[in-house]
Design a protein around this motif. Structure first.
Motif, PDB file in Angstrom:
ATOM      1  N   PHE A 104      48.424 -34.821 -62.212  1.00  0.00           N
ATOM      2  CA  PHE A 104      48.603 -34.072 -60.962  1.00  0.00           C
ATOM      3  C   PHE A 104      47.254 -33.956 -60.249  1.00  0.00           C
ATOM      4  N   ALA A 105      46.817 -35.035 -59.647  1.00  0.00           N
ATOM      5  CA  ALA A 105      45.476 -35.120 -59.050  1.00  0.00           C
ATOM      6  C   ALA A 105      45.352 -34.365 -57.730  1.00  0.00           C
ATOM      7  N   THR A 106      46.475 -34.011 -57.119  1.00  0.00           N
ATOM      8  CA  THR A 106      46.443 -33.355 -55.812  1.00  0.00           C
ATOM      9  C   THR A 106      47.321 -32.109 -55.818  1.00  0.00           C
ATOM     10  N   ALA A 107      46.805 -31.044 -55.243  1.00  0.00           N
ATOM     11  CA  ALA A 107      47.596 -29.853 -54.950  1.00  0.00           C
ATOM     12  C   ALA A 107      47.779 -29.827 -53.437  1.00  0.00           C
ATOM     13  N   THR A 108      48.915 -29.301 -52.976  1.00  0.00           N
ATOM     14  CA  THR A 108      49.182 -29.282 -51.535  1.00  0.00           C
ATOM     15  C   THR A 108      49.602 -27.892 -51.063  1.00  0.00           C
ATOM     16  N   LEU A 109      49.343 -27.642 -49.805  1.00  0.00           N
ATOM     17  CA  LEU A 109      49.793 -26.422 -49.145  1.00  0.00           C
ATOM     18  C   LEU A 109      50.351 -26.816 -47.789  1.00  0.00           C
ATOM     19  N   VAL A 110      51.591 -26.404 -47.536  1.00  0.00           N
ATOM     20  CA  VAL A 110      52.253 -26.687 -46.259  1.00  0.00           C
ATOM     21  C   VAL A 110      52.698 -25.355 -45.657  1.00  0.00           C
ATOM     22  N   PHE A 111      52.196 -25.047 -44.455  1.00  0.00           N
ATOM     23  CA  PHE A 111      52.577 -23.813 -43.780  1.00  0.00           C
ATOM     24  C   PHE A 111      54.055 -23.886 -43.388  1.00  0.00           C
ATOM     25  N   LYS A 112      54.797 -22.831 -43.674  1.00  0.00           N
ATOM     26  CA  LYS A 112      56.218 -22.759 -43.330  1.00  0.00           C
ATOM     27  C   LYS A 112      56.532 -21.694 -42.283  1.00  0.00           C
ATOM     28  N   LYS A 113      55.811 -20.581 -42.324  1.00  0.00           N
ATOM     29  CA  LYS A 113      56.060 -19.487 -41.379  1.00  0.00           C
ATOM     30  C   LYS A 113      54.718 -18.862 -41.027  1.00  0.00           C
ATOM     31  N   ILE A 114      54.503 -18.629 -39.742  1.00  0.00           N
ATOM     32  CA  ILE A 114      53.244 -18.045 -39.278  1.00  0.00           C
ATOM     33  C   ILE A 114      53.572 -16.887 -38.342  1.00  0.00           C
ATOM     34  N   VAL A 115      53.040 -15.720 -38.659  1.00  0.00           N
ATOM     35  CA  VAL A 115      53.231 -14.532 -37.838  1.00  0.00           C
ATOM     36  C   VAL A 115      51.869 -14.114 -37.286  1.00  0.00           C
ATOM     37  N   THR A 116      51.791 -13.950 -35.971  1.00  0.00           N
ATOM     38  CA  THR A 116      50.554 -13.510 -35.338  1.00  0.00           C
ATOM     39  C   THR A 116      50.400 -12.006 -35.538  1.00  0.00           C
ATOM     40  N   LYS A 117      49.283 -11.594 -36.156  1.00  0.00           N
ATOM     41  CA  LYS A 117      48.997 -10.174 -36.358  1.00  0.00           C
ATOM     42  C   LYS A 117      48.088  -9.633 -35.258  1.00  0.00           C
ATOM     43  N   ALA A 118      47.225 -10.493 -34.753  1.00  0.00           N
ATOM     44  CA  ALA A 118      46.276 -10.159 -33.684  1.00  0.00           C
ATOM     45  C   ALA A 118      45.789 -11.502 -33.139  1.00  0.00           C
ATOM     46  N   PRO A 119      45.095 -11.518 -32.018  1.00  0.00           N
ATOM     47  CA  PRO A 119      44.579 -12.808 -31.541  1.00  0.00           C
ATOM     48  C   PRO A 119      43.723 -13.478 -32.627  1.00  0.00           C
ATOM     49  N   ASN A 120      44.048 -14.719 -32.939  1.00  0.00           N
ATOM     50  CA  ASN A 120      43.322 -15.520 -33.923  1.00  0.00           C
ATOM     51  C   ASN A 120      43.415 -14.984 -35.358  1.00  0.00           C
ATOM     52  N   PHE A 121      44.422 -14.157 -35.632  1.00  0.00           N
ATOM     53  CA  PHE A 121      44.619 -13.604 -36.982  1.00  0.00           C
ATOM     54  C   PHE A 121      46.102 -13.659 -37.320  1.00  0.00           C
ATOM     55  N   TYR A 122      46.426 -14.312 -38.427  1.00  0.00           N
ATOM     56  CA  TYR A 122      47.811 -14.635 -38.743  1.00  0.00           C
ATOM     57  C   TYR A 122      48.151 -14.280 -40.189  1.00  0.00           C
ATOM     58  N   THR A 123      49.439 -14.034 -40.426  1.00  0.00           N
ATOM     59  CA  THR A 123      49.964 -14.000 -41.782  1.00  0.00           C
ATOM     60  C   THR A 123      50.750 -15.284 -41.959  1.00  0.00           C
ATOM     61  N   VAL A 124      50.355 -16.058 -42.955  1.00  0.00           N
ATOM     62  CA  VAL A 124      50.946 -17.373 -43.200  1.00  0.00           C
ATOM     63  C   VAL A 124      51.734 -17.343 -44.503  1.00  0.00           C
ATOM     64  N   THR A 125      52.927 -17.895 -44.466  1.00  0.00           N
ATOM     65  CA  THR A 125      53.697 -18.157 -45.687  1.00  0.00           C
ATOM     66  C   THR A 125      53.824 -19.664 -45.784  1.00  0.00           C
ATOM     67  N   GLY A 126      53.443 -20.181 -46.924  1.00  0.00           N
ATOM     68  CA  GLY A 126      53.476 -21.623 -47.105  1.00  0.00           C
ATOM     69  C   GLY A 126      53.974 -22.002 -48.476  1.00  0.00           C
ATOM     70  N   ASP A 127      54.250 -23.277 -48.645  1.00  0.00           N
ATOM     71  CA  ASP A 127      54.638 -23.813 -49.943  1.00  0.00           C
ATOM     72  C   ASP A 127      53.399 -24.403 -50.605  1.00  0.00           C
ATOM     73  N   LEU A 128      52.993 -23.806 -51.733  1.00  0.00           N
ATOM     74  CA  LEU A 128      51.859 -24.283 -52.503  1.00  0.00           C
ATOM     75  C   LEU A 128      52.392 -25.065 -53.696  1.00  0.00           C
ATOM     76  N   THR A 129      51.929 -26.312 -53.838  1.00  0.00           N
ATOM     77  CA  THR A 129      52.362 -27.162 -54.947  1.00  0.00           C
ATOM     78  C   THR A 129      51.165 -27.435 -55.845  1.00  0.00           C
ATOM     79  N   ILE A 130      51.301 -27.027 -57.099  1.00  0.00           N
ATOM     80  CA  ILE A 130      50.310 -27.277 -58.142  1.00  0.00           C
ATOM     81  C   ILE A 130      51.074 -27.808 -59.349  1.00  0.00           C
ATOM     82  N   LYS A 131      50.589 -28.866 -59.960  1.00  0.00           N
ATOM     83  CA  LYS A 131      51.235 -29.479 -61.129  1.00  0.00           C
ATOM     84  C   LYS A 131      52.691 -29.863 -60.839  1.00  0.00           C
ATOM     85  N   GLY A 132      52.964 -30.250 -59.604  1.00  0.00           N
ATOM     86  CA  GLY A 132      54.309 -30.681 -59.237  1.00  0.00           C
ATOM     87  C   GLY A 132      55.291 -29.549 -59.033  1.00  0.00           C
TER      88      GLY A 132
END
Length: 189
Positions: A104-132
Motif C-alpha cells: 500500500f504505497a499510497t494513501a489518498t484523501l478525497v474531499f466529499k463535503k465542504i461547509v464554509t465556516k467563515a471566509p477561507n475557513f472550511y469544515t471538510v469531510t473526506g474519504d481517507l484511504t490507508i492500507k486499502g
C-alpha cells in the motif's frame, strides 16, 4: 434615464445567473509539508511524510473540492538520529504491522463535503484511504492565496493498524500506543 436603469438591472440579472467555473489548483508537493506525531504511554515520536500530488478545486474564492495522494514509503522519523533506533522505527512503520507500504504505497484523501465556516475557513469531510481501507474523516481547513493548512487526528485502528493498541490487546503496560496519530499539514500552491 429610465432605460439606463432598466438596462443596468437586466445586466445585473444576467451576470448573477452566469455560473462561475471551477478552477483546479495543483499543490506543489515539493514545498508542502506533512508532519505526524504518534503517542505512546512512555512518550511520542514525530516525523514527516511526503505529499505525492494533490489539488484543490475552487469556484471563485470558495473551496469546492480536493484530492491528495501521499507517498507512504517516504515516512521519516525526525525525533531520533541514526543509530538511536531511527531506522528500526521507520522500518516498523513501513511494515505490515503498521502501514504495509510495500503493498500500500499510497494513501489518498478525497474531499466529499465542504461547509464554509467563515471566509477561507472550511469544515471538510473526506474519504481517507490507508492500507486499502476507506473511512470518512472530518477536519477544519484554512486557505490563503497560496496555501492551505489543517491539523487533524486519524484513528489508525479504523485502517486495520492495531499493533500495540490498548483497544485490542490487554496487558500492554507501558508498551501501549495511542490509537490516534496527529497530522499537521501545510500545502503550498
Amino acid at each position: 434615464m429610465k432605460n439606463l436603469k432598466s438596462i443596468a438591472l437586466a445586466l445585473v440579472v444576467v451576470l448573477s445567473t452566469l455560473s462561475v467555473t471551477a478552477q483546479t489548483i495543483k499543490v506543489d508537493a515539493t514545498k508542502s509539508l506533512i508532519n505526524w506525531t504518534g503517542k505512546k504511554v512512555t512518550g511520542q515520536h514525530e516525523g514527516t511524510i511526503n505529499l505525492k500530488d494533490g489539488a484543490l478545486v475552487f469556484k471563485g474564492k470558495k473551496l469546492v473540492g480536493g484530492t491528495f495522494n501521499v507517498d507512504m514509503n517516504s515516512i521519516v522519523v525526525t525525533d531520533l538520529k541514526a543509530g538511536q533506533g531511527k531506522e528500526k522505527l521507520e522500518g516498523h512503520l513501513k511494515a505490515d504491522d503498521f502501514f504495509g507500504t510495500e503493498k500500500f504505497a499510497t494513501a489518498t484523501l478525497v474531499f466529499k463535503k465542504i461547509v464554509t465556516k467563515a471566509p477561507n475557513f472550511y469544515t471538510v469531510t473526506g474519504d481517507l484511504t490507508i492500507k486499502g481501507i476507506t473511512t470518512p474523516i472530518t477536519f477544519d481547513l484554512a486557505t490563503t492565496k497560496n496555501s492551505a493548512v489543517t491539523t487533524f487526528k486519524v484513528d489508525r485502528t479504523k485502517y486495520d493498524i492495531k499493533y500495540g493498541s490498548g483497544s485490542f490487546f490487554d496487558n500492554l503496560g507501558d508498551k501501549a500506543i495511542s490509537d490516534n496519530f496527529d497530522l499537521a499539514v501545510v500545502m503550498k500552491f
